[in-house]
Design an enzyme around this catalytic site. Structure first.
Site, PDB file in Angstrom:
ATOM      1  N   ALA A 267      67.221  92.635 -19.572  1.00 18.51           N
ATOM      2  CA  ALA A 267      66.076  93.517 -19.807  1.00 18.51           C
ATOM      3  C   ALA A 267      66.429  94.996 -19.908  1.00 18.51           C
ATOM      4  CB  ALA A 267      65.040  93.311 -18.711  1.00 18.51           C
ATOM      5  N   GLY A 270      64.951  98.369 -20.737  1.00 21.27           N
ATOM      6  CA  GLY A 270      63.549  98.033 -20.495  1.00 21.27           C
ATOM      7  C   GLY A 270      62.605  98.244 -21.654  1.00 21.27           C
ATOM      8  N   GLY A 271      63.129  98.459 -22.858  1.00 19.43           N
ATOM      9  CA  GLY A 271      62.251  98.646 -24.015  1.00 19.43           C
ATOM     10  C   GLY A 271      61.346  97.435 -24.221  1.00 19.43           C
ATOM     11  N   LYS A 272      61.969  96.272 -24.383  1.00 23.69           N
ATOM     12  CA  LYS A 272      61.158  95.073 -24.640  1.00 23.69           C
ATOM     13  C   LYS A 272      60.395  94.670 -23.391  1.00 23.69           C
ATOM     14  CE  LYS A 272      64.193  93.741 -28.303  1.00 23.69           C
ATOM     15  NZ  LYS A 272      65.194  94.829 -28.025  1.00 23.69           N
ATOM     16  N   ASP A 322      72.640  88.069 -12.745  1.00 25.96           N
ATOM     17  CA  ASP A 322      73.452  87.629 -13.870  1.00 25.96           C
ATOM     18  C   ASP A 322      72.762  86.417 -14.503  1.00 25.96           C
ATOM     19  OD1 ASP A 322      75.291  86.456 -15.556  1.00 25.96           O
ATOM     20  OD2 ASP A 322      77.006  86.874 -14.250  1.00 25.96           O
ATOM     21  N   CYS A 392      70.735  93.050 -31.598  1.00 29.39           N
ATOM     22  CA  CYS A 392      70.618  94.244 -32.415  1.00 29.39           C
ATOM     23  C   CYS A 392      71.875  94.318 -33.275  1.00 29.39           C
ATOM     24  CB  CYS A 392      70.487  95.462 -31.525  1.00 29.39           C
ATOM     25  SG  CYS A 392      70.111  96.882 -32.509  1.00 29.39           S
TER      26      CYS A 392
HETATM   27  C1  LIG Z   1      70.852  94.596 -25.761  1.00 28.20           C
HETATM   28  S1  LIG Z   1      70.725  95.115 -24.124  1.00 28.20           S
HETATM   29  C2  LIG Z   1      69.055  94.717 -23.747  1.00 28.20           C
HETATM   30  C3  LIG Z   1      68.067  95.737 -24.247  1.00 28.20           C
HETATM   31  C4  LIG Z   1      66.683  95.559 -23.641  1.00 28.20           C
HETATM   32  N1  LIG Z   1      66.182  94.218 -23.841  1.00 28.20           N
HETATM   33  C5  LIG Z   1      65.685  96.541 -24.201  1.00 28.20           C
HETATM   34  O1  LIG Z   1      64.883  96.200 -25.069  1.00 28.20           O
HETATM   35  O2  LIG Z   1      65.711  97.690 -23.731  1.00 28.20           O
HETATM   36  C6  LIG Z   1      71.612  93.886 -23.257  1.00 28.20           C
HETATM   37  C7  LIG Z   1      71.541  93.991 -21.746  1.00 28.20           C
HETATM   38  O3  LIG Z   1      72.138  92.821 -21.228  1.00 28.20           O
HETATM   39  C8  LIG Z   1      72.698  93.122 -19.981  1.00 28.20           C
HETATM   40  N2  LIG Z   1      73.609  92.023 -19.631  1.00 28.20           N
HETATM   41  C9  LIG Z   1      74.875  91.825 -20.039  1.00 28.20           C
HETATM   42  N3  LIG Z   1      75.362  90.689 -19.519  1.00 28.20           N
HETATM   43  C10 LIG Z   1      74.362  90.146 -18.778  1.00 28.20           C
HETATM   44  C11 LIG Z   1      74.244  88.979 -17.968  1.00 28.20           C
HETATM   45  N4  LIG Z   1      75.275  88.143 -17.829  1.00 28.20           N
HETATM   46  N5  LIG Z   1      73.075  88.743 -17.345  1.00 28.20           N
HETATM   47  C12 LIG Z   1      72.037  89.600 -17.462  1.00 28.20           C
HETATM   48  N6  LIG Z   1      72.101  90.737 -18.189  1.00 28.20           N
HETATM   49  C13 LIG Z   1      73.244  90.995 -18.844  1.00 28.20           C
HETATM   50  C14 LIG Z   1      73.320  94.473 -20.204  1.00 28.20           C
HETATM   51  O4  LIG Z   1      73.497  95.146 -18.967  1.00 28.20           O
HETATM   52  C15 LIG Z   1      72.286  95.150 -21.117  1.00 28.20           C
HETATM   53  O5  LIG Z   1      71.414  95.928 -20.345  1.00 28.20           O
END
Ligand SMILES: C[S@@+](CC[C@H](N)C(=O)[O-])C[C@H]1O[C@@H](n2cnc3c(N)ncnc32)[C@H](O)[C@@H]1O
Length: 456
Positions: A267, A270-272, A322, A392
């Site tokens: 998340a 936090g945009g979505k 995680d 993205c």
């Molecule tokens: C593309 S960003 C998400 C953007 C978010 N959904 C938004 O709209 O603002 C991917 C996110 O996945 C998190 N991430 C990476 N590996 C992860 C895991 N194993 N479990 C949970 N989150 C993870 C990263 O820290 C990052 O914040």
């Protein structure tokens, strides 16, 4: 003579990006604020820094042709800044050369200033249209190599875009769109703000998302609704993929019993989650939209990113977790958003230097993580529930291939036609996934696949 603060600021940003991997979009606003650079000077510094960083590949090829020895890194950065002004901005040549030479004298020394003067004069002797055929591979025999130099993208990225687009026809348009500054797009989180409120603050309604408004000038942070998280800056495709997840009908007894449970697995920042939290609470606000009354759990593996989610949502439960080692029971969620960590190749227009930093070798490792997270998302959702897999990035290895592999490995999920839940937009591809594109939609190149977990 007054100091040329805009050029000095741009140079300092380019140096910091080159020397210590700074992020231009974080550093530049800080430098402008600390040095009191505003208005036209701030706009000039931004165009100089961002434009130079985007164009590095092209400018370096030209600089190499104009020098008989490799310049020191600080001189090279100044030459890049000069080349951008000479070749892509409407700065008169004498001013572009003179100010860059002054900058080298100020920041590096008088000897290098002489050298810079000679190189810049050579660069100024041709236009960009004249330089490209000299420094780029031949378009007929190496079209990807040619586009890479002509449009300032690494070759592997041009190749990946060509594969995702399925041909060459749209490539120049896509690469050009990556080189243009994106519009600032706002989201009015339903029930908390409205497009009308954002219009009153100077924005204009968006093209696709019912929550989007474009801000053509001004600082979004100054808008009251943005300052108190009722609205936010969010790409329009980002809004639509979140909305699409909430539109998939769950017409069965499980959904009707009590409120739905939603999970945003990755998340941060936090945009979505901010939009999902508002829709979960108040409904999507449209006739066919989700009527509200759902509960959102938002997770991110990094504590500081989970904290940002907590700051931007109101009712969601937010945890640091995680996704591959779930902190939740399996099969309990009705809808899961998996906005997976990816290369971000779909948002290159936002981070000017990003294209030169991305490393294709990261794709294999990201692919493993994306597959594990998608498997975990399918484990988290109940039979009949849905998962949105979002990246993205349009890179096939992060999008269709991941979804195809996971579906092939497990027999308990099917792919829905994501385009059916995005009626506002066309040009999303042949399905069943939906692919947004900067040159077609003016959005980031966001990918969406929607999977439904089968009943046993
Ligand atoms: C593309 S960003 C998400 C953007 C978010 N959904 C938004 O709209 O603002 C991917 C996110 O996945 C998190 N991430 C990476 N590996 C992860 C895991 N194993 N479990 C949970 N989150 C993870 C990263 O820290 C990052 O914040």
């Amino acid at each position: 003579m007054p100091r040329d603060e805009a050029r000095i600021a741009a140079f300092d940003v380019i140096r910091a990006v080159d020397e210590r991997d700074a992020y231009a979009n974080l550093l530049l606003p800080r430098i402008l604020r600390d040095r009191g650079i505003r208005g036209r000077d701030a706009a000039l510094a931004t165009e100089l820094a961002y434009g130079t960083l985007r164009g590095l590949g092209t400018y370096d090829a030209i600089i190499e042709t104009c020098t008989d020895r490799a310049p020191d890194p600080d001189v090279r950065d100044a030459l890049r800044l000069g080349a951008h002004q000479l070749l892509r901005m409407r700065v008169p040549p004498h001013a572009a050369v003179g100010t860059t030479v002054d900058l080298v004298r100020l920041r590096v020394g008088p000897g290098p200033a002489k050298f810079a003067n000679a190189v810049l004069r050579r660069i100024a002797s041709r236009t960009i249209e004249e330089w490209v055929p000299i420094v780029a591979p031949d378009a007929a025999t190496d079209p990807v190599g040619h586009l890479a130099v002509a449009h300032a993208h690494p070759r592997w990225i041009v190749s990946a875009f060509r594969d995702a687009l399925g041909g060459d026809a749209e490539l120049p348009g896509l690469l050009d769109a990556d080189n243009a500054r994106p519009l600032v797009t706002l989201v009015a989180r339903p029930g908390r703000s409205s497009v009308k409120e954002l219009e009153e603050a100077g924005a204009t309604p968006g093209r696709y998302s019912p929550y989007a408004a474009y801000l053509r000038e001004g600082d979004p942070g100054q808008i009251e609704a943005v300052a108190d998280t009722r609205a936010a800056v969010q790409d329009e495709a980002s809004q639509l993929v979140a909305l699409a997840l909430t539109r998939v009908p769950l017409d069965d007894a499980d959904a009707a019993a009590g409120g739905e449970r939603w999970l945003d697995m990755c998340a941060g920042p936090g945009g979505k989650a901010g939009l999902l939290d508002a829709i979960a609470t108040y409904g999507a606000g449209g006739p066919a939209g989700f009527p509200g009354g759902a509960r959102l759990l938002a997770a991110d593996v990094q504590f500081h990113r989970a904290r940002l989610v907590w700051q931007t949502t109101r009712r969601a439960d937010v945890i640091t977790a995680d996704g591959t080692e779930p902190a939740w029971r399996p099969g309990v969620f009705d809808r899961v958003m998996l906005d997976a960590p990816c290369t971000g190749l779909g948002a290159l227009r936002r981070r000017p230097e990003a294209r030169w930093r991305r490393d294709p070798s990261a794709i294999a490792e990201l692919g493993r993580l994306q597959r594990r997270l998608l498997g975990a998302a399918l484990d988290a959702v109940r039979p009949g529930g849905v998962v949105a897999y979002v990246t993205c990035s349009p890179h096939l290895a992060e999008t269709r291939v991941v979804v195809g592999d996971v579906l092939a490995r497990r027999g308990d999920a099917e792919q829905l036609d994501a385009r059916a839940y995005l009626p506002e937009a066309d040009g999303l591809g042949d399905g069943p996934h939906a692919q947004f594109w900067p040159h077609r939609h003016g959005t980031d190149a966001m990918f969406l696949a929607i999977l439904r977990k089968r009943r046993p």
